[in-house]
Design an enzyme around this catalytic site. Structure first.
Site, PDB file in Angstrom:
ATOM      1  N   HIS A   1     -13.890 -27.901  24.070  1.00  0.00           N
ATOM      2  CA  HIS A   1     -14.982 -28.580  24.768  1.00  0.00           C
ATOM      3  C   HIS A   1     -15.186 -30.001  24.250  1.00  0.00           C
ATOM      4  O   HIS A   1     -15.109 -30.950  25.019  1.00  0.00           O
ATOM      5  CB  HIS A   1     -16.307 -27.824  24.821  1.00  0.00           C
ATOM      6  CG  HIS A   1     -17.246 -28.644  25.629  1.00  0.00           C
ATOM      7  ND1 HIS A   1     -17.161 -28.726  26.989  1.00  0.00           N
ATOM      8  CD2 HIS A   1     -18.167 -29.554  25.261  1.00  0.00           C
ATOM      9  CE1 HIS A   1     -18.014 -29.625  27.429  1.00  0.00           C
ATOM     10  NE2 HIS A   1     -18.640 -30.144  26.400  1.00  0.00           N
TER      11      HIS A   1
ATOM     12  N   TYR B   1     -15.402 -34.816  25.334  1.00  0.00           N
ATOM     13  CA  TYR B   1     -16.220 -35.974  24.933  1.00  0.00           C
ATOM     14  C   TYR B   1     -15.385 -36.982  24.172  1.00  0.00           C
ATOM     15  O   TYR B   1     -15.683 -38.183  24.180  1.00  0.00           O
ATOM     16  CB  TYR B   1     -17.446 -35.519  24.132  1.00  0.00           C
ATOM     17  CG  TYR B   1     -18.356 -34.718  25.010  1.00  0.00           C
ATOM     18  CD1 TYR B   1     -18.865 -35.281  26.186  1.00  0.00           C
ATOM     19  CD2 TYR B   1     -18.637 -33.401  24.744  1.00  0.00           C
ATOM     20  CE1 TYR B   1     -19.637 -34.538  27.046  1.00  0.00           C
ATOM     21  CE2 TYR B   1     -19.413 -32.648  25.612  1.00  0.00           C
ATOM     22  CZ  TYR B   1     -19.904 -33.228  26.760  1.00  0.00           C
ATOM     23  OH  TYR B   1     -20.655 -32.486  27.625  1.00  0.00           O
TER      24      TYR B   1
ATOM     25  N   HIS C   1     -13.651 -29.970  39.687  1.00  0.00           N
ATOM     26  CA  HIS C   1     -14.685 -30.561  38.832  1.00  0.00           C
ATOM     27  C   HIS C   1     -14.100 -31.585  37.859  1.00  0.00           C
ATOM     28  O   HIS C   1     -14.539 -32.729  37.809  1.00  0.00           O
ATOM     29  CB  HIS C   1     -15.408 -29.441  38.074  1.00  0.00           C
ATOM     30  CG  HIS C   1     -16.025 -29.879  36.790  1.00  0.00           C
ATOM     31  ND1 HIS C   1     -17.118 -30.716  36.736  1.00  0.00           N
ATOM     32  CD2 HIS C   1     -15.680 -29.631  35.508  1.00  0.00           C
ATOM     33  CE1 HIS C   1     -17.422 -30.947  35.476  1.00  0.00           C
ATOM     34  NE2 HIS C   1     -16.561 -30.310  34.704  1.00  0.00           N
ATOM     35  N   PHE C   2     -13.078 -31.185  37.091  1.00  0.00           N
ATOM     36  CA  PHE C   2     -12.720 -32.110  36.003  1.00  0.00           C
ATOM     37  C   PHE C   2     -11.884 -33.300  36.455  1.00  0.00           C
ATOM     38  O   PHE C   2     -11.771 -34.274  35.719  1.00  0.00           O
ATOM     39  CB  PHE C   2     -12.143 -31.378  34.777  1.00  0.00           C
ATOM     40  CG  PHE C   2     -10.837 -30.674  34.976  1.00  0.00           C
ATOM     41  CD1 PHE C   2      -9.669 -31.360  35.258  1.00  0.00           C
ATOM     42  CD2 PHE C   2     -10.772 -29.290  34.831  1.00  0.00           C
ATOM     43  CE1 PHE C   2      -8.474 -30.694  35.402  1.00  0.00           C
ATOM     44  CE2 PHE C   2      -9.570 -28.617  34.977  1.00  0.00           C
ATOM     45  CZ  PHE C   2      -8.422 -29.324  35.273  1.00  0.00           C
ATOM     46  N   HIS C   3     -11.326 -33.252  37.684  1.00  0.00           N
ATOM     47  CA  HIS C   3     -10.706 -34.504  38.146  1.00  0.00           C
ATOM     48  C   HIS C   3     -11.756 -35.558  38.471  1.00  0.00           C
ATOM     49  O   HIS C   3     -11.452 -36.755  38.454  1.00  0.00           O
ATOM     50  CB  HIS C   3      -9.774 -34.256  39.336  1.00  0.00           C
ATOM     51  CG  HIS C   3      -8.446 -33.699  38.909  1.00  0.00           C
ATOM     52  ND1 HIS C   3      -8.274 -32.374  38.635  1.00  0.00           N
ATOM     53  CD2 HIS C   3      -7.252 -34.292  38.645  1.00  0.00           C
ATOM     54  CE1 HIS C   3      -7.022 -32.167  38.241  1.00  0.00           C
ATOM     55  NE2 HIS C   3      -6.375 -33.312  38.221  1.00  0.00           N
TER      56      HIS C   3
ATOM     57  N   ARG D   1      -6.943 -21.185  40.338  1.00  0.00           N
ATOM     58  CA  ARG D   1      -6.285 -22.375  39.821  1.00  0.00           C
ATOM     59  C   ARG D   1      -4.947 -21.963  39.208  1.00  0.00           C
ATOM     60  O   ARG D   1      -4.639 -20.779  39.107  1.00  0.00           O
ATOM     61  CB  ARG D   1      -7.167 -23.057  38.772  1.00  0.00           C
ATOM     62  CG  ARG D   1      -7.296 -22.285  37.485  1.00  0.00           C
ATOM     63  CD  ARG D   1      -8.216 -22.941  36.489  1.00  0.00           C
ATOM     64  NE  ARG D   1      -7.617 -24.088  35.833  1.00  0.00           N
ATOM     65  CZ  ARG D   1      -8.047 -24.597  34.672  1.00  0.00           C
ATOM     66  NH1 ARG D   1      -9.095 -24.049  34.052  1.00  0.00           N
ATOM     67  NH2 ARG D   1      -7.480 -25.638  34.129  1.00  0.00           N
ATOM     68  N   ARG D   2      -4.152 -22.934  38.803  1.00  0.00           N
ATOM     69  CA  ARG D   2      -2.889 -22.698  38.096  1.00  0.00           C
ATOM     70  C   ARG D   2      -1.979 -21.754  38.867  1.00  0.00           C
ATOM     71  O   ARG D   2      -1.424 -20.826  38.296  1.00  0.00           O
ATOM     72  CB  ARG D   2      -3.182 -22.131  36.711  1.00  0.00           C
ATOM     73  CG  ARG D   2      -4.012 -23.067  35.863  1.00  0.00           C
ATOM     74  CD  ARG D   2      -4.248 -22.521  34.483  1.00  0.00           C
ATOM     75  NE  ARG D   2      -4.406 -23.615  33.539  1.00  0.00           N
ATOM     76  CZ  ARG D   2      -4.643 -23.451  32.248  1.00  0.00           C
ATOM     77  NH1 ARG D   2      -4.749 -22.257  31.744  1.00  0.00           N
ATOM     78  NH2 ARG D   2      -4.755 -24.490  31.454  1.00  0.00           N
TER      79      ARG D   2
HETATM   80  C1  HEM Z   1      -2.587 -38.806  40.405  1.00  0.00           C
HETATM   81  C2  HEM Z   1      -3.496 -38.081  40.727  1.00  0.00           C
HETATM   82  C3  HEM Z   1      -3.652 -36.634  40.379  1.00  0.00           C
HETATM   83  C4  HEM Z   1      -3.514 -35.580  41.212  1.00  0.00           C
HETATM   84  C5  HEM Z   1      -3.119 -35.623  42.683  1.00  0.00           C
HETATM   85  C6  HEM Z   1      -3.809 -34.389  40.461  1.00  0.00           C
HETATM   86  C7  HEM Z   1      -3.796 -33.104  40.996  1.00  0.00           C
HETATM   87  C8  HEM Z   1      -3.995 -31.946  40.280  1.00  0.00           C
HETATM   88  C9  HEM Z   1      -4.078 -30.619  40.825  1.00  0.00           C
HETATM   89  C10 HEM Z   1      -3.998 -30.261  42.305  1.00  0.00           C
HETATM   90  C11 HEM Z   1      -4.250 -29.749  39.798  1.00  0.00           C
HETATM   91  C12 HEM Z   1      -4.412 -28.241  39.872  1.00  0.00           C
HETATM   92  C13 HEM Z   1      -3.129 -27.543  39.604  1.00  0.00           C
HETATM   93  C14 HEM Z   1      -3.284 -26.058  39.398  1.00  0.00           C
HETATM   94  O1  HEM Z   1      -4.341 -25.581  38.962  1.00  0.00           O
HETATM   95  O2  HEM Z   1      -2.301 -25.348  39.657  1.00  0.00           O
HETATM   96  C15 HEM Z   1      -4.271 -30.535  38.587  1.00  0.00           C
HETATM   97  C16 HEM Z   1      -4.440 -30.020  37.318  1.00  0.00           C
HETATM   98  C17 HEM Z   1      -4.781 -30.780  36.220  1.00  0.00           C
HETATM   99  N1  HEM Z   1      -4.905 -32.156  36.174  1.00  0.00           N
HETATM  100 FE1  HEM Z   1      -4.498 -33.442  37.670  1.00  0.00          FE
HETATM  101  N2  HEM Z   1      -4.109 -34.740  39.194  1.00  0.00           N
HETATM  102  C18 HEM Z   1      -4.052 -36.099  39.082  1.00  0.00           C
HETATM  103  C19 HEM Z   1      -4.335 -36.850  37.953  1.00  0.00           C
HETATM  104  C20 HEM Z   1      -4.841 -36.345  36.778  1.00  0.00           C
HETATM  105  C21 HEM Z   1      -5.339 -37.126  35.688  1.00  0.00           C
HETATM  106  C22 HEM Z   1      -5.417 -38.625  35.652  1.00  0.00           C
HETATM  107  C23 HEM Z   1      -5.710 -36.250  34.734  1.00  0.00           C
HETATM  108  C24 HEM Z   1      -6.311 -36.502  33.363  1.00  0.00           C
HETATM  109  C25 HEM Z   1      -6.429 -37.649  32.800  1.00  0.00           C
HETATM  110  C26 HEM Z   1      -5.426 -34.932  35.204  1.00  0.00           C
HETATM  111  C27 HEM Z   1      -5.630 -33.767  34.491  1.00  0.00           C
HETATM  112  C28 HEM Z   1      -5.338 -32.503  34.918  1.00  0.00           C
HETATM  113  C29 HEM Z   1      -5.463 -31.316  34.126  1.00  0.00           C
HETATM  114  C30 HEM Z   1      -5.937 -31.233  32.678  1.00  0.00           C
HETATM  115  C31 HEM Z   1      -5.093 -30.237  34.935  1.00  0.00           C
HETATM  116  C32 HEM Z   1      -5.113 -28.752  34.554  1.00  0.00           C
HETATM  117  C33 HEM Z   1      -3.771 -28.284  34.177  1.00  0.00           C
HETATM  118  C34 HEM Z   1      -3.779 -26.805  33.926  1.00  0.00           C
HETATM  119  O3  HEM Z   1      -4.523 -26.066  34.578  1.00  0.00           O
HETATM  120  O4  HEM Z   1      -3.039 -26.395  33.033  1.00  0.00           O
HETATM  121  N3  HEM Z   1      -4.916 -35.017  36.455  1.00  0.00           N
HETATM  122  N4  HEM Z   1      -4.121 -31.864  38.899  1.00  0.00           N
HETATM  123 CU   LIG Z   2     -16.487 -27.470  28.170  1.00  0.00          CU
END
Ligand code: HEM
Ligand SMILES: [Cu+2]
Length: 562
Positions: free
Chosen positions: A234, A238, A385-387, A450-451
Site C-alpha cells: 500500500h 504513496y 481505479h489505479f490507472h 482482472r488479470r
Molecule cells: C499506455 C497506456 C496504458 C494502457 C492502455 C494500460 C492498460 C492496462 C490494462 C487494460 C490493464 C489490465 C490488465 C489485466 O488485468 O489483465 C493494465 C494493468 C496494469 N497497468 Fe496499465 N496501462 C497503461 C499504462 C500504465 C501505466 C502508465 C502504469 C503505471 C505507471 C500502469 C500500471 C499498471 C499496473 C500496475 C497493472 C496491473 C498489472 C497486474 O495486474 O499484474 N499502466 N494496464
Molecule cells: Cu492500498
C-alpha cells in the site's frame, strides 16, 4: 557557439546529470512497459491482438508475460526512478544556496544499483522465466534473478533516501534552530516513510523469496508472504504519488502564474502521509483467510484517514490554481479557468491528471470500505481505479515535468513542434485513460476478472459488450498518446541545440502566500518525534497479526504454471 559555457553549468551543478540519468532510465522503462498497455486494453475489449504482438516482439510468449512486464516496468521501475529524481533534485537545489551539497557518490551508486538490478530482473522476465505478475505472490515461483534483481533495484531507492537524509542532517548542523525548508521537509518525511514502508518487502525478499528461489528453503507460507508484501504494497502507492504531489505543490502554481496558498498545509499533508501510509495494508487482504476481521476493520478505518491528506491537496492545489487564474485577470465563477496557460504541456498534463484523480479517489474510498470491497475485489474495477491514480495523475505529472525539467537539466530548448506534439500527447493520454476507466470500472461491476486473457474466451463475457467498446477505443487512443508523447520526449532529449541560458534557468519554485513560520510549523518540524510515532502505529497495526503468522508458518512448495 552557444555550447560554450555549458561545462561550467554542469561543473557547478553536477546533480543535474545524475537527475537526468534517473529520469531517462525511468522514461525508457515507461515506454517499454506502456507498449503492452494498448494490447491489454484491446483484450478487455474482446479483441485479441496478441498474435500481432508476438510477431512484432517474438520473445513474448503469453498475455501474462506481457502483463508482468507492464506492471513491473511501469508501476515499479518508472515510478521509483521518478521518485529518485524528483525527491532528490528538488531538495538538493533548495539547499544549495544554504551551503549544503549532496553526497553524489551515493547518488551514482544508486543509479548503478538500479540499472544493474533492472538488467538482472529483465533477463528472466524477457525469457519468460518469471511470469508471476508484479505482485509475485507465492507459491507462483519465478527465477531467482527476478527476485534478486528486483531487490537490488528497490535497495537503490533506499540509497537515495540516505543521500537526502544526509543533506538534511547537514542543513540542521549548519543552521541550528532554523525550520526545514519546504521541499526538503517534503523529501525527508517522504524518505522516512519509505524506509518504514519498504521493510515488509525487504523481509519478504531476504528471508523468503530469495532463499526459496535459490533452493535453500523448500517452501513459503503464502499468507505470511502476502501480509509482508502488502506492508509495503500500500505505501508504495504513496511512494509513487508523493513525488507528483511535491511537483503539484512546489512547481505547478508557479507554472500556472500563481502562488501556493499555504506552506503549513503542504507540510501537514506530507506529515499525515508519514503517519498513516503504512499501517493500512490489510485493505488489500479483505478477501484473505486467516486474518482477524477486527484487524481488517482497524486497517479500513486507518485507510479512510489516509484519504484526508489527498482531500487537503485537492483543495489547496485547486485554490492555488484559482488564484493563478485571478492573477491573470479571470473573472466570475469559472472565468479563472480559460485564462490559465493551456498552451503549455507542463501545466496541462498535471492539471488533467488532477481531474482524473477525482473519480480515482472516489473509487479508492470504495475499495477501502471493507465489505464494499467484496463487490469489486479482483475485478476489472481495480485496474480501472489505479490507472486514474498512477497511470494518469502520477504519470501525467511526470510527463508534464519533462517539458521544463529536461530543458533546465540539459540546456536543450523546447521548440514549437515539440511543444505541440507534447500537448497532443498529454491530451490523448488523458482522454484515453478516462475512456478506459469507464470501460474497466463498468466491466468490473459486471464481474469481469482482472488479470485475464478474456479475448481468448470470446463468449465468456458477452454481456459486457458496451464497456468493451470503450476499452477498444481507449487502446487506440492511448497508442496514439504514446506515439506523440514519446516523440516529443526523445526529440527534446536528442536534439543537438543547447543554450546556456536555458541550462541556467532556475528551478521554478513557487512563492508561498502564507509563510512557513509559526508554532504549527515548528511542531511539524520535529521530524524524529513524528517518525517514532509512525513506527509505533505500524507496530500496533501489524505486530499482533505478524507474530501469529510467524509462529504458525505453513510453507508450501512453489509452482510454475506457465
Ligand atoms: C499506455 C497506456 C496504458 C494502457 C492502455 C494500460 C492498460 C492496462 C490494462 C487494460 C490493464 C489490465 C490488465 C489485466 O488485468 O489483465 C493494465 C494493468 C496494469 N497497468 Fe496499465 N496501462 C497503461 C499504462 C500504465 C501505466 C502508465 C502504469 C503505471 C505507471 C500502469 C500500471 C499498471 C499496473 C500496475 C497493472 C496491473 C498489472 C497486474 O495486474 O499484474 N499502466 N494496464
Ligand atoms: Cu492500498
Amino acid at each position: 557557439m552557444a555550447v560554450r559555457g555549458l561545462p561550467q553549468v554542469y561543473a557547478s551543478h553536477p546533480e543535474k546529470k545524475l537527475t537526468l540519468y534517473y529520469l531517462t532510465l525511468g522514461f525508457i522503462a515507461l515506454l517499454v512497459g506502456s507498449l503492452f498497455g494498448p494490447f491489454q486494453a484491446l483484450n478487455y475489449g474482446n479483441v485479441d491482438a496478441y498474435p500481432l504482438l508476438k510477431r512484432l516482439l517474438p520473445f513474448v510468449q503469453s498475455y501474462y508475460q506481457g502483463l508482468t512486464l507492464h506492471g513491473v516496468l511501469n508501476a515499479i521501475v518508472f515510478t521509483q526512478l521518478m521518485a529518485m529524481a524528483i525527491m532528490f533534485y528538488l531538495p538538493a537545489r533548495e539547499l544549495a544556496p544554504l551551503g549544503v551539497k549532496p553526497n553524489l557518490a551515493l547518488g551514482w551508486i544508486a543509479w548503478w544499483m538500479a540499472f544493474g538490478g533492472l538488467l538482472l530482473a529483465a533477463w528472466p522476465l524477457l525469457a519468460n522465466e518469471a511470469s508471476v505478475l508484479y505482485t509475485f505472490y507465492p507459491p507462483l515461483q519465478g527465477h531467482w534473478a527476478f527476485y534478486l534483481g528486483a531487490t537490488v533495484f528497490v535497495a537503490a531507492s533506499l540509497v537515495v533516501g540516505l543521500m537526502v537524509l544526509g543533506m538534511w542532517l547537514r542543513f540542521r548542523k549548519l543552521h541550528p534552530g532554523k525550520v526545514t525548508p519546504l521541499a526538503t521537509y517534503m523529501a525527508v518525511t517522504f524518505w522516512l516513510m519509505w524506509f518504514l514502508a519498504s521493510l515488509g518487502l525487504v523481509v519478504e525478499a531476504v528471508f523468503f523469496l530469495i532463499p526459496w528461489s535459490f533452493g535453500l528453503i523448500q517452501g513459503v507460507d503464502p499468507l505470511l508472504a502476502r501480509t509482508l508484501f502488502w506492508w509495503t504494497g500500500h505505501p508504495i502507492v504513496y511512494f509513487w504519488l508523493l513525488p507528483a504531489y511535491a511537483l503539484l505543490y512546489l512547481v505547478l502554481p508557479r507554472i500556472a502564474g500563481g502562488k501556493l496558498i499555504s506552506d503549513p498545509l503542504a507540510r501537514l499533508v506530507f506529515l499525515l502521509f508519514l503517519l498513516f501510509s503504512v499501517p493500512v495494508g490489510f485493505h488489500h487482504q479483505y478477501a484473505d483467510p486467516g486474518i482477524d476481521p477486527t484487524w481488517k476493520f482497524v486497517h479500513a478505518v486507518l485507510t479512510l484517514f489516509v484519504a484526508v491528506p489527498s482531500l487537503i491537496t485537492a483543495f489547496t492545489i485547486a485554490a492555488s490554481l484559482e488564484l493563478a487564474g485571478r492573477n491573470r485577470g479571470g473573472k466570475g465563477l469559472f472565468g479563472w479557468i480559460p485564462v490559465l496557460p493551456w498552451h503549455n504541456p507542463a501545466f496541462v498534463a498535471p492539471v488533467l491528471g488532477l481531474i482524473a484523480f477525482i473519480p480515482g479517489g472516489a473509487g479508492g474510498i470504495v475499495n477501502a470500505s471493507y465489505s464494499l470491497n467484496y463487490v469489486v475485489h479482483n475485478t476489472a474495477w481495480v485496474p480501472g481505479h489505479f490507472h486514474l491514480q498512477v497511470g494518469t495523475l502520477v504519470t501525467m505529472t511526470m510527463m508534464g515535468a519533462v517539458f521544463w525539467l529536461i530543458p533546465h537539466l540539459t540546456g536543450k530548448p523546447l521548440s514549437e513542434p515539440i511543444r505541440k506534439a507534447g500537448l497532443a500527447g498529454v491530451w490523448l493520454w488523458f482522454v484515453g485513460m478516462m475512456v478506459m476507466a469507464v470501460g474497466l470500472h463498468w466491466q468490473g461491476l459486471l464481474f469481469v476478472p482482472r488479470r485475464s486473457y478474456i479475448a481468448e474466451v470470446p463468449d465468456a463475457y458477452a454481456h459486457t459488450a458496451v464497456p468493451m467498446v470503450f476499452n477498444v477505443l481507449s487502446g487506440i487512443i492511448l497508442l496514439a498518446a504514446i506515439a506523440f508523447f514519446f516523440y516529443a520526449l526523445f526529440a527534446l532529449l536528442l536534439q543537438g541545440r543547447r543554450e546556456v541560458a536555458v541550462a541556467e534557468s532556475e528551478v521554478p519554485f513557487t512563492e508561498v502566500l502564507s509563510n512557513g513560520q509559526g508554532r504549527m510549523v515548528a511542531l511539524m518540524d520535529r521530524v524524529w518525534f513524528w517518525f517514532a510515532l509512525a513506527v509505533i502505529l505500524v507496530a500496533l497495526a501489524y505486530l499482533p497479526t505478524l507474530v501469529q503468522l510467524f509462529t504458525n508458518m505453513n510453507p508450501v512448495p512453489g509452482m510454475r504454471v506457465w
